[in-house]
Design a protein around this motif. Structure first.
Motif, PDB file in Angstrom:
ATOM      1  N   VAL C 173       0.849  -1.188   0.000  1.00  0.00           N
ATOM      2  CA  VAL C 173       0.000   0.000   0.000  1.00  0.00           C
ATOM      3  C   VAL C 173       0.892   1.249   0.000  1.00  0.00           C
ATOM      4  CG1 VAL C 173      -1.679   1.332   1.321  1.00  0.00           C
ATOM      5  CG2 VAL C 173      -1.957  -1.136   1.107  1.00  0.00           C
ATOM      6  N   MET C 174       1.982   1.162   0.745  1.00  0.00           N
ATOM      7  CA  MET C 174       2.896   2.305   0.822  1.00  0.00           C
ATOM      8  C   MET C 174       3.519   2.616  -0.538  1.00  0.00           C
ATOM      9  SD  MET C 174       4.732   1.352   4.422  1.00  0.00           S
ATOM     10  CE  MET C 174       5.590   2.877   4.722  1.00  0.00           C
ATOM     11  N   ARG C 175       3.815   1.540  -1.288  1.00  0.00           N
ATOM     12  CA  ARG C 175       4.435   1.793  -2.595  1.00  0.00           C
ATOM     13  C   ARG C 175       3.406   2.418  -3.538  1.00  0.00           C
ATOM     14  NH1 ARG C 175       6.866  -1.163  -7.257  1.00  0.00           N
ATOM     15  NH2 ARG C 175       8.536   0.238  -7.919  1.00  0.00           N
ATOM     16  N   LEU C 176       2.151   2.016  -3.371  1.00  0.00           N
ATOM     17  CA  LEU C 176       1.093   2.648  -4.163  1.00  0.00           C
ATOM     18  C   LEU C 176       1.032   4.145  -3.819  1.00  0.00           C
ATOM     19  CD1 LEU C 176      -1.403   2.443  -6.063  1.00  0.00           C
ATOM     20  CD2 LEU C 176      -2.770   2.093  -4.004  1.00  0.00           C
ATOM     21  N   ALA C 177       1.126   4.439  -2.543  1.00  0.00           N
ATOM     22  CA  ALA C 177       1.090   5.843  -2.108  1.00  0.00           C
ATOM     23  C   ALA C 177       2.240   6.629  -2.754  1.00  0.00           C
ATOM     24  CB  ALA C 177       1.191   5.918  -0.590  1.00  0.00           C
ATOM     25  N   LYS C 178       3.363   5.947  -2.904  1.00  0.00           N
ATOM     26  CA  LYS C 178       4.525   6.590  -3.516  1.00  0.00           C
ATOM     27  C   LYS C 178       4.254   6.902  -4.991  1.00  0.00           C
ATOM     28  CE  LYS C 178       9.310   5.846  -2.437  1.00  0.00           C
ATOM     29  NZ  LYS C 178      10.376   4.966  -1.970  1.00  0.00           N
ATOM     30  N   LYS C 179       3.610   5.975  -5.656  1.00  0.00           N
ATOM     31  CA  LYS C 179       3.287   6.198  -7.068  1.00  0.00           C
ATOM     32  C   LYS C 179       2.269   7.329  -7.209  1.00  0.00           C
ATOM     33  CE  LYS C 179       4.716   1.745  -8.913  1.00  0.00           C
ATOM     34  NZ  LYS C 179       4.444   0.528  -9.654  1.00  0.00           N
ATOM     35  N   ILE C 180       1.349   7.400  -6.259  1.00  0.00           N
ATOM     36  CA  ILE C 180       0.368   8.486  -6.280  1.00  0.00           C
ATOM     37  C   ILE C 180       1.071   9.827  -6.068  1.00  0.00           C
ATOM     38  CG2 ILE C 180      -1.596   9.490  -5.038  1.00  0.00           C
ATOM     39  CD1 ILE C 180      -2.492   6.523  -4.511  1.00  0.00           C
ATOM     40  N   LYS C 181       1.987   9.825  -5.129  1.00  0.00           N
ATOM     41  CA  LYS C 181       2.757  11.039  -4.867  1.00  0.00           C
ATOM     42  C   LYS C 181       3.528  11.470  -6.113  1.00  0.00           C
ATOM     43  CE  LYS C 181       4.858  11.366  -0.611  1.00  0.00           C
ATOM     44  NZ  LYS C 181       6.012  11.251   0.329  1.00  0.00           N
ATOM     45  N   ALA C 182       3.993  10.467  -6.874  1.00  0.00           N
ATOM     46  CA  ALA C 182       4.755  10.770  -8.088  1.00  0.00           C
ATOM     47  C   ALA C 182       3.846  11.284  -9.205  1.00  0.00           C
ATOM     48  CB  ALA C 182       5.512   9.533  -8.558  1.00  0.00           C
ATOM     49  N   GLY C 183       2.543  11.026  -9.091  1.00  0.00           N
ATOM     50  CA  GLY C 183       1.624  11.592 -10.078  1.00  0.00           C
ATOM     51  C   GLY C 183       0.839  10.604 -10.916  1.00  0.00           C
ATOM     52  N   ARG C 208      -6.550   4.562   3.825  1.00  0.00           N
ATOM     53  CA  ARG C 208      -5.711   5.761   3.695  1.00  0.00           C
ATOM     54  C   ARG C 208      -6.310   6.763   2.710  1.00  0.00           C
ATOM     55  NH1 ARG C 208       0.678   4.702   3.253  1.00  0.00           N
ATOM     56  NH2 ARG C 208       0.502   6.916   2.764  1.00  0.00           N
ATOM     57  N   GLY C 209      -7.476   6.436   2.180  1.00  0.00           N
ATOM     58  CA  GLY C 209      -8.124   7.350   1.233  1.00  0.00           C
ATOM     59  C   GLY C 209      -7.434   7.410  -0.113  1.00  0.00           C
ATOM     60  N   LEU C 210      -6.606   6.416  -0.409  1.00  0.00           N
ATOM     61  CA  LEU C 210      -5.858   6.454  -1.670  1.00  0.00           C
ATOM     62  C   LEU C 210      -6.771   6.218  -2.873  1.00  0.00           C
ATOM     63  CD1 LEU C 210      -2.608   4.510  -0.626  1.00  0.00           C
ATOM     64  CD2 LEU C 210      -2.960   6.986  -0.725  1.00  0.00           C
ATOM     65  N   ASP C 211      -7.901   5.538  -2.639  1.00  0.00           N
ATOM     66  CA  ASP C 211      -8.836   5.285  -3.746  1.00  0.00           C
ATOM     67  C   ASP C 211      -9.450   6.572  -4.278  1.00  0.00           C
ATOM     68  OD1 ASP C 211     -10.029   5.272  -1.139  1.00  0.00           O
ATOM     69  OD2 ASP C 211     -11.921   4.728  -2.092  1.00  0.00           O
ATOM     70  N   LYS C 212      -9.359   7.635  -3.494  1.00  0.00           N
ATOM     71  CA  LYS C 212      -9.867   8.941  -3.941  1.00  0.00           C
ATOM     72  C   LYS C 212      -8.841   9.643  -4.838  1.00  0.00           C
ATOM     73  CE  LYS C 212     -13.555   9.053  -1.095  1.00  0.00           C
ATOM     74  NZ  LYS C 212     -13.589   7.572  -0.906  1.00  0.00           N
ATOM     75  N   LYS C 213      -7.625   9.141  -4.811  1.00  0.00           N
ATOM     76  CA  LYS C 213      -6.553   9.827  -5.539  1.00  0.00           C
ATOM     77  C   LYS C 213      -6.100   9.098  -6.785  1.00  0.00           C
ATOM     78  CE  LYS C 213      -4.713  11.781  -1.269  1.00  0.00           C
ATOM     79  NZ  LYS C 213      -3.682  11.578  -0.226  1.00  0.00           N
ATOM     80  N   VAL C 214      -6.524   7.870  -6.903  1.00  0.00           N
ATOM     81  CA  VAL C 214      -6.093   7.078  -8.054  1.00  0.00           C
ATOM     82  C   VAL C 214      -7.205   6.095  -8.419  1.00  0.00           C
ATOM     83  CG1 VAL C 214      -5.007   5.213  -6.716  1.00  0.00           C
ATOM     84  CG2 VAL C 214      -4.086   5.796  -8.973  1.00  0.00           C
TER      85      VAL C 214
END
Lengths: 145, 221, 307
Positions: C173-183, C208-214
């Motif tokens: 999940v953390m690596r996904l967050a990193k990819k989201i941060k990268a854009g 972590r609410g990442l589904d809202k960002k990607v």
């Protein structure tokens, strides 16, 4: 070739094979006089260079006689010796020489009979192979260098 | 240290085939420690070459010498008294040593007897593993002391990739996933939060992209 | 909306997206690309074009994507970090965009060891996360990775992969967050067979609410046979195939295995539809493209919305 008497060097561990050779002697079990024994404190002390140099300066065959598996006085000197013998076998093969000219054997101090048997067998093996590297051109004088 | 392994015997034999007087030069540094080109290996190779020539009914003159450091002109100078008396030099040092000798003695052919492998560390008796790629911009301070450039098969700065299984790299079970190791170490150090910092695209210039590296220390030069 | 990407439009509309893929041929055979793509055309919103997949040389993803684009379809150009440095990547991205290719996927790439050129030097100048960031900056900041302005910036809808099953699991999940941060804009996951584990991963994502960002598209692969299942379990890195999958395929006759595999894929889609945060499916029917329409239809994902 009929006159060929192999010269063989045997590096024998003080704790086992050398004692076995002693026992063979005291029991009057004969073994070929072709075998020249060099006593070492442990076969772990025998390096690849010792085997190579022996062949280079005139030995027709060389073997290392160490303790039985698990019985090394210094834990694993015999294991290391065996690895080095295998390395020299590989080098000899690469160079076009017979890998059978070097060997590792494992004996206990009480195996006088087996010591003699090993010496006989190895001498016969080498006799069949013929003269070793150092004999071919008779450059025995390099022993001094 | 720099690690090396001896070349196949036949390759060395072919190099020296035209020559009868050889200077065989070892090095007391890295290649001694990794048992590829120190005094011992020089002796062994010399002996092997003798056996090779004896097989062919020939002889070869081999002068064995092992220098303190073959990548240093000061020590390489020690070969000067012998160089005119030989037809060729065989070096058992890493590529740096071979080139230092070749650069100093321009008239003698110089042949490598080892393949230089990598900068590595000893993992135990007879085992060495790559640890550094010389990228010129060390990131070990933020990767928990484990190098992603040298130890990740894809040099990932934001790993691990999706190929990790059972903690091992996708290239094979004998290679640890560097990013698994980095992560475990960051956890041990209580630095897990650092994992999500983006590591930006690397500037490869200090590691060779700018051309052959060179260090000039004004205070020493 | 950042791009002209059909996939972006579908996802923005809130509909479940469907993508599939086409492995280019190992030779100059444009008709093969056309045949495979034609099988998919009415049933997907985008066609991934793999980039030397499994490190085997194939027609470039760029060229095959152009062929697909010229058929009036929507290619998703894959690009691996293994084969190109940042110069080659950027020039190909501009080139592709010049042909109307507006959606791409940034990947590390399988190690060359697995392919037909194991002696090749892998490039790995930048990694997949850095590639995402580079493509985003080319689009949003209109600058090259080196800093110079781009005259005619490529507006790519940016995808990446995620493998919820590789370990360490806690990093996934953390690596996904990193990819989201990268854009990154959308994610296609590794083939999902272990649905429990995928649910666990998705819970970590939504917590972590990442589904809202990607946008996450769940990876679906139909099994052709029990042999394929065993092979994937044992030989493909990062693959998680539970024994229940193998047992179920073993439970039917060899002739029925393909149909069972498709049934399982459809069931997976039905279950995954219920998982919060999943915005679509990426159907990877490996050398079995002709079955994609059937899967899409049976899973109730047909017809595709018009955007």
């Amino acid at each position: 070739m009929e006159t060929f008497e192999p010269e063989i060097v045997a590096f024998c561990c003080h704790y086992c094979a050398y004692t076995a050779a002693d026992m063979a002697g005291s029991k009057r079990i004969s073994y070929p006089s072709n075998v020249k024994i060099i006593r070492v404190p442990c076969t772990g002390k025998v390096d690849a260079i010792h085997l190579m140099k022996a062949l280079e300066i005139g030995a027709d065959g060389v073997y290392v006689a160490g303790c039985l598996a698990g019985d090394c006085h210094f834990k694993n000197g015999n294991v290391r010796a065996e690895a080095r013998v295998n390395r020299v076998k590989k080098m000899l093969t690469e160079l076009g020489w017979e890998p059978e000219r070097v060997a590792m054997v494992k004996l206990s101090a009480g195996m006088g009979e087996q010591f003699a048997e090993t010496a006989r067998k190895f001498t016969e093996t080498i006799r069949k192979l013929g003269p070793g590297p150092g004999k071919r051109t008779g450059i025995d004088d390099r022993a001094a260098s | 240290m720099i690690t090396a392994e001896q070349k196949p015997m036949q390759e060395i034999i072919q190099y020296i085939a035209p020559y009868s007087k050889i200077l065989l030069v070892g090095c007391n540094e890295c290649v001694t420690v990794c048992a590829a080109g120190g005094r011992k290996e020089v002796g062994l190779l010399a002996s092997a070459l003798h056996l090779n020539h004896l097989k062919q009914g020939k002889t070869i003159d081999i002068k064995e010498i092992t220098l303190e450091r073959q990548c240093d002109p000061e020590y390489v100078e020690e070969l000067a008294p012998y160089i005119d008396g030989v037809d060729a030099v065989v070096s058992m040092a890493c590529g740096c040593g071979v080139q230092t000798v070749a650069g100093r003695y321009k008239k003698s052919p110089v042949f490598p007897a080892v393949n230089t492998r990598f900068m590595g560390a000893s993992l135990g008796q007879g085992v060495w593993a790559e640890r550094c790629k010389g990228c010129g911009d060390c990131v070990l301070g933020i990767t928990g002391g484990i190098c992603p450039v040298a130890r990740c098969s894809k040099h990932l700065f934001n790993g691990p990739c999706g190929g990790t299984s059972n903690g091992q790299c996708e290239i094979g079970p004998e290679t640890d996933c560097a990013w698994r190791l980095i992560w475990e170490r960051l956890k041990e150090l209580g630095m897990e939060d650092r994992y999500e910092d983006l590591m930006n695209a690397k500037d490869w210039r200090p590691g060779g992209a700018a051309g052959p590296g060179k260090i000039i220390r004004e205070d020493l030069a | 909306m950042n791009t002209q990407s059909r996939l972006e439009k579908i996802l923005a509309s809130g509909e479940l997206a469907v993508t599939s893929e086409c492995g280019p041929p190992r030779g100059a055979r444009p008709e093969k690309v056309k045949e495979k793509s034609a099988l998919l055309k009415d049933h997907v919103d985008g066609i991934n074009v793999t980039d030397n997949q499994t490190a085997m040389v194939r027609m470039s993803s760029f060229a095959a994507a152009v062929i697909i684009k010229q058929m009036g379809l929507d290619p998703i150009m894959q690009m691996v970090a293994r084969d190109r440095n940042r110069l080659a990547m950027q020039s190909d991205i501009i080139g592709a965009y010049a042909f109307g290719i507006n959606t791409m996927l940034c990947l590390s790439g399988d190690h060359a060891k697995f392919g037909d050129h194991p002696m090749a030097k892998g490039v790995f100048d930048i990694d997949s996360v850095q590639m995402i960031n580079m493509v985003r900056r080319m689009r949003d900041d209109e600058t090259f990775q080196g800093g110079a302005k781009i005259d005619g910036a490529p507006k790519m809808f940016i995808g990446a992969a995620a493998n919820p099953f590789a370990d360490p699991f806690e990093l996934r999940v953390m690596r996904l967050a990193k990819k989201i941060k990268a854009g990154v804009d959308f994610i296609q996951t590794q083939c999902i067979f272990n649905l429990d584990k995928f649910e666990e991963w998705m819970k970590g994502v939504t917590d972590r609410g990442l589904d809202k960002k990607v946008h996450i598209l769940a990876g679906i692969t139909p099994m052709k046979s029990v042999g394929m299942a065993r092979y994937m379990k044992n030989k493909v890195p990062g693959m998680d195939i539970p024994d229940t999958v193998i047992k179920r395929l073993e439970g039917v006759s060899k002739q029925q295995q393909p149909e069972e595999g498709i049934k399982m894929a459809v069931e997976s889609i039905e279950r995954i539809k219920q998982i919060k945060g999943v915005h679509g499916f990426h159907i990877m029917a490996i050398e079995w493209e002709e079955k994609v329409p059937q899967i899409v239809e049976q899973a109730g994902l047909y017809p595709r919305p018009k955007v």
